[in-house]
Enzyme design. Structure first.
Site, PDB file in Angstrom:
ATOM      1  N   LYS A  83      -2.163  21.024  12.756  1.00 55.05           N
ATOM      2  CA  LYS A  83      -3.568  20.865  13.124  1.00 55.05           C
ATOM      3  C   LYS A  83      -4.290  22.205  13.314  1.00 55.05           C
ATOM      4  CE  LYS A  83      -3.798  16.278  13.581  1.00 55.05           C
ATOM      5  NZ  LYS A  83      -2.676  15.697  14.298  1.00 55.05           N
ATOM      6  N   GLU A 105     -12.716  14.807  18.316  1.00 57.66           N
ATOM      7  CA  GLU A 105     -12.015  13.613  18.765  1.00 57.66           C
ATOM      8  C   GLU A 105     -10.527  13.936  18.762  1.00 57.66           C
ATOM      9  OE1 GLU A 105     -12.974  14.087  15.590  1.00 57.66           O
ATOM     10  OE2 GLU A 105     -10.911  14.136  14.824  1.00 57.66           O
ATOM     11  N   SER A 358       5.443  18.044   9.955  1.00 56.12           N
ATOM     12  CA  SER A 358       4.089  18.401  10.376  1.00 56.12           C
ATOM     13  C   SER A 358       3.974  18.866  11.821  1.00 56.12           C
ATOM     14  CB  SER A 358       3.145  17.219  10.137  1.00 56.12           C
ATOM     15  OG  SER A 358       3.653  16.052  10.746  1.00 56.12           O
TER      16      SER A 358
HETATM   17  C1  LIG Z   1      -2.115  14.398  13.828  1.00 59.50           C
HETATM   18  C2  LIG Z   1      -0.767  14.471  13.268  1.00 59.50           C
HETATM   19  C3  LIG Z   1      -0.426  13.790  12.092  1.00 59.50           C
HETATM   20  C4  LIG Z   1      -1.359  12.854  11.380  1.00 59.50           C
HETATM   21  O1  LIG Z   1      -2.506  13.450  10.879  1.00 59.50           O
HETATM   22  P1  LIG Z   1      -2.691  13.760   9.329  1.00 59.50           P
HETATM   23  O2  LIG Z   1      -4.139  14.089   9.206  1.00 59.50           O
HETATM   24  O3  LIG Z   1      -2.318  12.518   8.578  1.00 59.50           O
HETATM   25  O4  LIG Z   1      -1.814  14.895   8.993  1.00 59.50           O
HETATM   26  C5  LIG Z   1       0.836  13.984  11.567  1.00 59.50           C
HETATM   27  N1  LIG Z   1       1.739  14.764  12.182  1.00 59.50           N
HETATM   28  C6  LIG Z   1       1.463  15.421  13.323  1.00 59.50           C
HETATM   29  C7  LIG Z   1       2.509  16.272  13.945  1.00 59.50           C
HETATM   30  C8  LIG Z   1       0.205  15.298  13.909  1.00 59.50           C
HETATM   31  O5  LIG Z   1      -0.063  15.954  15.048  1.00 59.50           O
END
Ligand SMILES: *Cc1c(COP(=O)(O)O)cnc(C)c1O
Length: 371
Positions: A83, A105, A358
């Site tokens: 993020k 948000e 992620s």
């Molecule tokens: C917010 C988040 C997601 C989902 O958001 P995307 O916009 O689909 O990437 C996925 N993994 C993590 C670790 C997140 O914090």
């Protein structure tokens, strides 16, 4: 001009009062991209503040016999997820536009923390809207945001989760658009937001492609990423769209906007959305707050329709099993969102699979222990 339509998806379904702000944003973004000093500052902060490039790591013990699974470690970024790539780029854009107040948000609180972090770094006022139910589920992130100087506003209607928080942030922006920048957290919303977020997250895919060639002297057979709004997935996919590489997005089974959705408008754009027969937005359900959203970025809907990417699902139980397996075989606690991608990566029949990790799982400990 920035891309505004992806096949039949995307566009700007917003009140008239927001059109000048979206035009201003589009102009500002085009100017920023054309200005080498913007890219320079972004790259330098990416390196020194965020910790880029993030490593590729081969999960040898996690992978089933005879197959190789390589992780792109976005969990090692400052604040623990992908993020921050987006928040940092958009805060530089907001500064260029002369905005001193930021609204955002947040669902799991990860985007809220990333936004509060960059607002602290740049000395900007920060208001984060968060569903009351998410504030309960993700309390440590509420405390983090407050410690970083942000004001967290509880949203007390509907399911009290990300969908309502997003509606509230947009409402605030409509009323304060002269002074305020809306820092959206995924590749959703009215144009040009999906294109901006995609470009800011594309650093993941560009790095990963270069690293694959450097380390393995070849590209992966398959690239897998979890899809909530779709930003980490589109960022990773962006590096491989023109290659002969399979792209697989993994949604939460209870929030499969691409798998079970239909064409509809949500939060300013047309995409594939979970709706009932009357077109009313349905509630999504997932153990991971970051995937708990009934919509998805418009580019993913187009990639699904064209067949360039395929989208599958993983259940809460499958994600939890993958979470424990990565913890016990590799010593890495993944966030529950990418645990969905890890679950499907285990049964993809290919020699070399690249998975977008992620974020890290520290935020999810309470949820995991409860199960
Ligand atoms: C917010 C988040 C997601 C989902 O958001 P995307 O916009 O689909 O990437 C996925 N993994 C993590 C670790 C997140 O914090």
């Amino acid at each position: 001009m920035t891309t505004s339509m992806y096949g039949a998806y995307g566009g700007r379904y917003v009140p008239e009062t927001l059109i000048p702000a979206l035009d201003e944003l589009e102009r500002g973004w085009a100017e920023a991209l054309a200005d080498p000093s913007f890219r320079e500052e972004l790259d330098q902060l990416g390196e020194r503040y965020v910790g880029r490039p993030t490593p590729l790591y081969e999960a040898e013990r996690f992978a089933p016999d005879g197959r190789r699974i390589v992780l792109k470690r976005e969990d090692l970024n400052h604040t623990g997820a992908h993020k921050i790539n987006n928040a940092l780029g958009q805060i530089l854009l907001a500064s260029r536009l002369g905005k001193r107040r930021i609204v955002a948000e947040t669902g799991a609180g990860q985007h809220g923390v990333a936004t509060a972090t960059v607002c602290a770094r740049f000395g900007l006022e920060c208001v984060v809207y968060m569903g009351a139910e998410d504030m309960r589920r993700q309390h440590p992130n509420v405390e983090r945001m407050r410690l970083l100087g942000a004001e967290v506003r509880a949203v007390e209607f509907g399911t009290r989760t990300l969908k309502e928080a997003t509606s509230e942030a947009i409402r605030d922006w409509i009323a304060s658009v002269e002074t305020t920048y809306y820092l959206i957290g995924s590749c959703v919303g009215p144009a040009p937001y999906p294109a901006i977020v995609r470009e800011l997250q594309a650093v993941i895919g560009r790095e990963a492609r270069r690293q694959m060639l450097g380390t393995y002297d070849r590209l992966p057979d398959v690239v897998v990423a979890c899809v909530g709004g779709g930003s980490n997935a589109i960022g990773l996919f962006a590096g491989f769209l023109d290659d002969d590489v399979r792209l697989v997005g993994v949604e939460a089974a209870g929030a499969a906007s691409l798998g079970s959705g239909r064409g509809a408008v949500l939060h300013g754009a047309r995409s594939s959305v979970l709706v009932d027969d009357d077109g009313q937005i349905l509630d999504a359900h997932s153990i991971s707050a970051g995937l708990d959203y009934p919509g998805v970025g418009p580019e993913h809907a187009a990639l699904r329709d064209s067949g360039r990417a395929t989208y599958v699902t993983a259940t809460d139980e499958e994600a939890l099993a993958a979470f424990h397996r990565l913890a016990e075989t590799e010593g890495i606690l993944p966030a529950l969102e990418p645990a969905h991608a890890l679950a499907r990566a285990l049964d993809i029949d290919a020699e070399l699979v690249l998975v977008g990790l992620s974020g890290r799982g520290d935020k999810d400990l309470a949820e995991v222990l409860e199960h």
